[in-house]
Design a protein around this motif. Structure first.
Motif, PDB file in Angstrom:
ATOM      1  N   ILE A  44       0.824  -1.214   0.000  1.00 10.51           N
ATOM      2  CA  ILE A  44       0.000   0.000   0.000  1.00 10.51           C
ATOM      3  C   ILE A  44       0.855   1.260   0.000  1.00 10.51           C
ATOM      4  O   ILE A  44       0.329   2.369   0.011  1.00 10.51           O
ATOM      5  CB  ILE A  44      -0.965   0.016   1.198  1.00 10.51           C
ATOM      6  CG1 ILE A  44      -0.206  -0.032   2.519  1.00 10.51           C
ATOM      7  CG2 ILE A  44      -1.949  -1.134   1.124  1.00 10.51           C
ATOM      8  CD1 ILE A  44      -1.105   0.054   3.735  1.00 10.51           C
ATOM      9  N   LYS A  45       2.174   1.076  -0.019  1.00 13.64           N
ATOM     10  CA  LYS A  45       3.100   2.195  -0.156  1.00 13.64           C
ATOM     11  C   LYS A  45       4.229   1.748  -1.069  1.00 13.64           C
ATOM     12  O   LYS A  45       4.706   0.622  -0.970  1.00 13.64           O
ATOM     13  CB  LYS A  45       3.649   2.593   1.216  1.00 13.64           C
ATOM     14  CG  LYS A  45       4.456   3.892   1.224  1.00 13.64           C
ATOM     15  CD  LYS A  45       4.838   4.261   2.637  1.00 13.64           C
ATOM     16  CE  LYS A  45       5.609   5.576   2.679  1.00 13.64           C
ATOM     17  NZ  LYS A  45       5.987   5.952   4.067  1.00 13.64           N
ATOM     18  N   ASP A  94      -6.487  -2.287  -7.679  1.00 11.33           N
ATOM     19  CA  ASP A  94      -6.554  -3.552  -6.950  1.00 11.33           C
ATOM     20  C   ASP A  94      -7.595  -3.513  -5.844  1.00 11.33           C
ATOM     21  O   ASP A  94      -8.287  -4.501  -5.583  1.00 11.33           O
ATOM     22  CB  ASP A  94      -5.177  -3.898  -6.366  1.00 11.33           C
ATOM     23  CG  ASP A  94      -4.283  -4.594  -7.376  1.00 11.33           C
ATOM     24  OD1 ASP A  94      -4.109  -4.042  -8.480  1.00 11.33           O
ATOM     25  OD2 ASP A  94      -3.772  -5.688  -7.070  1.00 11.33           O
ATOM     26  N   HIS A  95      -7.704  -2.362  -5.191  1.00 14.55           N
ATOM     27  CA  HIS A  95      -8.724  -2.237  -4.155  1.00 14.55           C
ATOM     28  C   HIS A  95     -10.116  -2.307  -4.756  1.00 14.55           C
ATOM     29  O   HIS A  95     -11.022  -2.937  -4.189  1.00 14.55           O
ATOM     30  CB  HIS A  95      -8.548  -0.928  -3.393  1.00 14.55           C
ATOM     31  CG  HIS A  95      -9.560  -0.723  -2.306  1.00 14.55           C
ATOM     32  ND1 HIS A  95      -9.503  -1.380  -1.096  1.00 14.55           N
ATOM     33  CD2 HIS A  95     -10.685   0.038  -2.254  1.00 14.55           C
ATOM     34  CE1 HIS A  95     -10.533  -1.028  -0.351  1.00 14.55           C
ATOM     35  NE2 HIS A  95     -11.260  -0.164  -1.028  1.00 14.55           N
ATOM     36  N   LEU A  96     -10.317  -1.672  -5.911  1.00 19.38           N
ATOM     37  CA  LEU A  96     -11.616  -1.683  -6.568  1.00 19.38           C
ATOM     38  C   LEU A  96     -11.964  -3.077  -7.073  1.00 19.38           C
ATOM     39  O   LEU A  96     -13.090  -3.560  -6.894  1.00 19.38           O
ATOM     40  CB  LEU A  96     -11.620  -0.680  -7.732  1.00 19.38           C
ATOM     41  CG  LEU A  96     -12.902  -0.622  -8.569  1.00 19.38           C
ATOM     42  CD1 LEU A  96     -14.057  -0.108  -7.720  1.00 19.38           C
ATOM     43  CD2 LEU A  96     -12.706   0.269  -9.795  1.00 19.38           C
ATOM     44  N   LEU A  97     -11.008  -3.750  -7.696  1.00 15.17           N
ATOM     45  CA  LEU A  97     -11.285  -5.030  -8.336  1.00 15.17           C
ATOM     46  C   LEU A  97     -11.230  -6.194  -7.353  1.00 15.17           C
ATOM     47  O   LEU A  97     -12.099  -7.081  -7.377  1.00 15.17           O
ATOM     48  CB  LEU A  97     -10.275  -5.263  -9.467  1.00 15.17           C
ATOM     49  CG  LEU A  97     -10.511  -6.491 -10.350  1.00 15.17           C
ATOM     50  CD1 LEU A  97     -11.870  -6.397 -11.033  1.00 15.17           C
ATOM     51  CD2 LEU A  97      -9.407  -6.621 -11.393  1.00 15.17           C
ATOM     52  N   GLY A 154     -10.478  -5.801  -3.791  1.00 15.40           N
ATOM     53  CA  GLY A 154     -10.716  -5.496  -2.386  1.00 15.40           C
ATOM     54  C   GLY A 154      -9.484  -5.695  -1.527  1.00 15.40           C
ATOM     55  O   GLY A 154      -9.577  -5.769  -0.301  1.00 15.40           O
ATOM     56  N   THR A 155      -8.315  -5.792  -2.153  1.00 18.89           N
ATOM     57  CA  THR A 155      -7.051  -5.998  -1.434  1.00 18.89           C
ATOM     58  C   THR A 155      -5.982  -5.096  -2.050  1.00 18.89           C
ATOM     59  O   THR A 155      -6.144  -4.612  -3.174  1.00 18.89           O
ATOM     60  CB  THR A 155      -6.585  -7.462  -1.532  1.00 18.89           C
ATOM     61  OG1 THR A 155      -6.388  -7.806  -2.906  1.00 18.89           O
ATOM     62  CG2 THR A 155      -7.608  -8.401  -0.913  1.00 18.89           C
ATOM     63  N   PRO A 156      -4.872  -4.885  -1.346  1.00 24.62           N
ATOM     64  CA  PRO A 156      -3.771  -4.128  -1.947  1.00 24.62           C
ATOM     65  C   PRO A 156      -3.055  -4.966  -2.988  1.00 24.62           C
ATOM     66  O   PRO A 156      -3.248  -6.190  -3.062  1.00 24.62           O
ATOM     67  CB  PRO A 156      -2.864  -3.822  -0.749  1.00 24.62           C
ATOM     68  CG  PRO A 156      -3.182  -4.862   0.259  1.00 24.62           C
ATOM     69  CD  PRO A 156      -4.626  -5.225   0.068  1.00 24.62           C
ATOM     70  N   PRO A 157      -2.209  -4.355  -3.819  1.00 28.38           N
ATOM     71  CA  PRO A 157      -1.421  -5.119  -4.799  1.00 28.38           C
ATOM     72  C   PRO A 157      -0.332  -5.914  -4.090  1.00 28.38           C
ATOM     73  O   PRO A 157      -0.126  -5.764  -2.879  1.00 28.38           O
ATOM     74  CB  PRO A 157      -0.833  -4.026  -5.701  1.00 28.38           C
ATOM     75  CG  PRO A 157      -0.805  -2.801  -4.844  1.00 28.38           C
ATOM     76  CD  PRO A 157      -1.989  -2.906  -3.935  1.00 28.38           C
ATOM     77  N   PRO A 158       0.374  -6.779  -4.811  1.00 26.52           N
ATOM     78  CA  PRO A 158       1.455  -7.552  -4.185  1.00 26.52           C
ATOM     79  C   PRO A 158       2.451  -6.656  -3.463  1.00 26.52           C
ATOM     80  O   PRO A 158       2.773  -5.559  -3.916  1.00 26.52           O
ATOM     81  CB  PRO A 158       2.099  -8.274  -5.375  1.00 26.52           C
ATOM     82  CG  PRO A 158       0.989  -8.413  -6.365  1.00 26.52           C
ATOM     83  CD  PRO A 158       0.170  -7.154  -6.227  1.00 26.52           C
TER      84      PRO A 158
END
Length: 805
Positions: free
Chosen positions: A530-531, A541-544, A546-550
């Protein structure tokens, strides 16, 4: 016109639920990020059942209830479908049962619509209807059961079929009060003989509910009685008197009834016992916070972490997966029912139907506010259902009968609406319900947006750990990219593997039960992705998903070879060791013993937290020890003498920044700033930074342990130091002090000191390379919780000797 409006609204509802069902079907693929998954199809039975029942009721209402209110049924149908799909998503077995109850409710609604002309007649049978409800409720005292096998026995039935009499009893009470008060054109509060029957029967119902400990329904009964009496008498003091009575009952219950005491305490301060009595409300708030503004997506959240999510906490389940947008839509739909229902009451052709419509609006509104408010800490938990939405056949059937009665009353007749001399009671009631919904909307936004980021970082938020099983977390590497911690497995089964457990007090852990510690906690934003990732990627990734990216890999300043040597030298002794580049502040090795194995937290976690040896503590940065004689070289560098006054010591310690916590992105402890110099306790890291001045011309460097992060767009990006270098000693004085403590025939200086703490001898060793060594300037601190200067000097010689030879 009415039919066309109702048709359009139902089509929009069907489209929304169609999209919702489709997303639920695809959610396993989205969560796993692969098409090779087991898709969800069972909830389509629920959607088709809802579609068929809604179509049949729509056609029946169009045929028999012409010119009805076109908004009431679409709003109720929409809530029912949304609730049915949510229940099916949470538990397919309960979803199937709710679908059966929907079919049963539809059949009864069709019967009521066909017999709509007989509605005024039920006022003649008010006593029989209420008495039958009381008898059924009384039977639960003797023959009551609970489908779950534990808890209050509020149901009648067996073999998987259960009915809760207190649900229809609410509607029967509304019918009774409306009929009784409508038959008496003039009701005054001092007309006690006229009110006695209502007080006695309502009191009898409350007594049964208190005996059964159904306190939520009892609260609804009191509020229903209050609102209908207020409407009929047009006296606001009814509301004040009822409010005072509820407050008094709440106070008495708080001090004398255990369940009420627990719920009020959980409401006032849920964070005091988040894993015990407040577990439900805390998890509900965390679910709302997890949903944020747009939600995790249908099927993508973790609402099953909230107890009784299909019933008492279905609002929280919806909030997690549809976000603040979804909760506002839900509240708006409830408002449509309440506002249109109150308009129906105002247009009713007689007092009975006016009181009945207003009473139904009160019943639906009060129950909705109680359960929603309890979910988001607007008020204490009551344990009632959300009309149309929550699981429960009795609740669904009663809600459908109530909305059908409103539909029937909304059909205009030839005669004009009954005379109404004062609109204020109705507008007051409507305003109070609107204010309640607004308070719920504000509270939902508060938890989802303002408090959300802080709440989601709580260690008791298991959603973080669950997300880590589907998204790879970044690795922690040494300065040469040798891994300390990695993520292994595949989507849905990722797990954290600690390749070098000896470094556990420094690296920490991330665990679904025990939360996070060490660098795993302080570097969490990078490791979770997330940073450091592009904002567009994080948003997508949050929209699709519901989680952060890798997550991103982080390179540490620690050298794997030096670290293993440091751990070997410290061995089974209790203490800490830090080796640092005195010029750049890069920490090359940091050891804290005893240590533990983060890979075994499932088996050993509880024992570790209660272990008197405190293996979870990073003694290098969080252990605080008395200074004793450990800083003698620094005293001589500044004052050329060994005995100083308290003011001189405090001035020196302040200049060496011993009264301030070092700026380093790792958990650090700091002593009380008001402590006298002789009682001051410092960490090995603070002693190290102070000692670094003798190997760095009087300058304290900015310490660093996290060096760089591997970003997808720019590759390895250097992370800045947390602080700035500070010159605290004159270069010449620092150099001369180092020479004065040089070890014979060695390119490094050293001093060993001791201190005592609670009858425990603390051995300190500070050492560092001299200025003319020609290599990397190094500084070392060794802290031992034992009287063992020989071991400290042996560690120094073997560690610094292996580097400077």
């Amino acid at each position: 016109m009415t039919d066309n409006m109702q048709t359009r609204l139902l089509r929009w509802a069907a489209l929304f639920l169609l999209i919702y069902s489709t997303i639920l079907t695809l959610s396993p693929a989205v969560r796993e990020r692969t098409w090779d998954v087991d898709y969800k199809f069972q909830h389509w039975l629920g959607y088709l059942a809802w579609l068929a029942c809604t179509y049949i009721i729509h056609k029946a209402s169009a045929r028999y209830l012409q010119d009805r209110d076109p908004f009431l049924f679409p709003a109720a149908a929409f809530l029912t479908g949304w609730g049915l799909l949510t229940i099916w998503r949470l538990d397919e077995n309960f979803g199937f049962k709710q679908g059966i109850w929907l079919v049963i409710s539809t059949l009864i609604i069709l019967l009521l619509i066909r017999l709509h002309r007989y509605l005024p007649i039920i006022r003649r049978y008010k006593y029989i209807l209420l008495a039958s409800g009381l008898v059924l409720t009384a039977l639960t005292v003797v023959f009551g059961t609970n489908p779950q096998g534990i808890g209050p026995r509020l149901w009648l039935g067996c073999c998987g079929v259960y009915f809760q009499p207190s649900e229809p009893l609410k509607l029967l009470l509304v019918i009774y009060l409306a009929a009784y008060l409508a038959d008496r054109p003039i009701i005054r509060l001092n007309s006690l003989p006229l009110l006695v029957p209502t007080i006695l029967l309502t009191g009898l119902a409350l007594l049964l509910l208190f005996v059964q400990r159904d306190l939520g329904t009892a609260s609804i009964f009191i509020l229903i009685y209050t609102t209908i009496l207020f409407i009929s008498t047009e006296k606001k003091r009814v509301l004040f008197a009822s409010g005072l009575a509820l407050l008094a009952a709440l106070l008495v219950g708080y001090f004398f009834i255990g369940v009420i005491n627990v719920r009020i305490n959980a409401w006032l301060n849920p964070w005091a016992d988040p894993s015990g009595n407040s577990y439900q409300i805390v998890q509900s708030i965390l679910a709302v916070a997890s949903g944020g503004f747009i939600g995790r997506g249908p099927g993508m959240g973790n609402p099953t972490l909230v107890p009784v999510a299909i019933s008492d906490f279905i609002f929280a389940a919806i909030a997690e997966e549809t976000g603040l947008i979804g909760t506002l839509g839900l509240l708006a739909t409830i408002w449509v029912i309440l506002s249109r229902g109150m308009m129906t009451a105002l247009k009713a052709p007689d007092r009975f139907r006016r009181f009945l419509a207003a009473g139904i609006v009160s019943y639906l509104g009060i129950q909705s506010l109680l359960i929603i408010g309890g979910n988001i800490r607007v008020m204490p938990l009551t344990g009632v259902t959300l009309p149309f939405v929550s699981y429960g056949g009795s609740s669904l059937l009663t809600s459908f009968v109530a909305i059908t009665i409103l539909l029937i009353i909304s059909v205009p007749e030839d005669n004009e609406p009954a005379a109404l001399s004062n609109y204020k009671p109705y507008s007051t009631l409507t305003g109070m319900l609107a204010l309640g919904l607004f308070a719920c909307a504000f509270s939902a936004g508060w938890w989802a947006l303002y408090r959300g980021p802080d709440l989601l970082s709580r260690t008791d938020n298991a959603r973080r750990a669950i997300a880590d099983r589907y998204v790879p977390r970044g690795n922690l590497l040494d300065r040469n990219n040798k891994p300390f911690v990695v993520t292994e497995g595949e989507s849905g089964s990722y797990e954290r593997v600690y390749l070098y457990p000896e470094l556990a007090p420094i690296l920490g852990y991330t665990h679904p039960i025990f939360g996070q510690a060490g660098l795993e906690a302080t570097l969490d934003d990078y490791l979770r992705g997330i940073k450091g990732n592009p904002s567009s990627l994080i948003w997508w990734d949050h929209l699709l998903y519901g989680t952060p990216p890798p997550g991103l890999d982080v390179r540490l300043s620690i050298d794997f070879g030096l670290q293993t040597k440091a751990d070997q030298l410290l061995g089974g002794h209790t203490g800490a060791l830090i080796l640092m580049n005195a010029e750049t502040g890069e920490i090359l090795a940091m050891a804290s013993h005893p240590t533990y194995d983060p890979n075994k937290l499932d088996e050993e976690g509880d024992a570790l937290s209660s272990n008197e040896a405190a293996p979870l503590l990073n003694r290098a940065t969080q252990g605080l020890y008395p200074i004793g004689t450990s800083l003698l070289p620094l005293i001589r560098a500044q004052y050329k003498e060994e005995t100083l006054s308290d003011n001189q010591l405090k001035k020196l310690y302040s200049s060496l920044m011993l009264y301030r916590a070092p700026q380093l992105n790792i958990p650090i402890s700091q002593a009380d700033l008001n402590t006298s110099p002789k009682d001051l306790r410092i960490s090995p890291l603070q002693a190290l930074l102070a000692a670094s001045t003798l190997s760095n011309h009087g300058i304290i460097p900015a310490p660093r342990i996290s060096m760089a992060v591997d970003t997808p767009e720019q590759g390895w990006v250097v992370l800045p130091a947390e602080g700035q270098p500070n010159e605290v000693l004159q270069a010449r004085a620092a150099d001369e002090a180092a020479v004065a403590f040089i070890v014979q025939d060695k390119p490094y200086w050293s001093h060993t000191g001791q201190a005592s703490a609670n009858e425990l001898i603390i051995t300190w060793l500070i050492a560092g390379t001299v200025q003319d060594w020609g290599g990397t300037p190094l500084v070392l601190v060794v802290t031992l919780e034992e009287d063992n200067t020989f071991l400290a000097e042996s560690i120094r010689d073997q560690l610094l000797g292996s580097i400077t030879k």
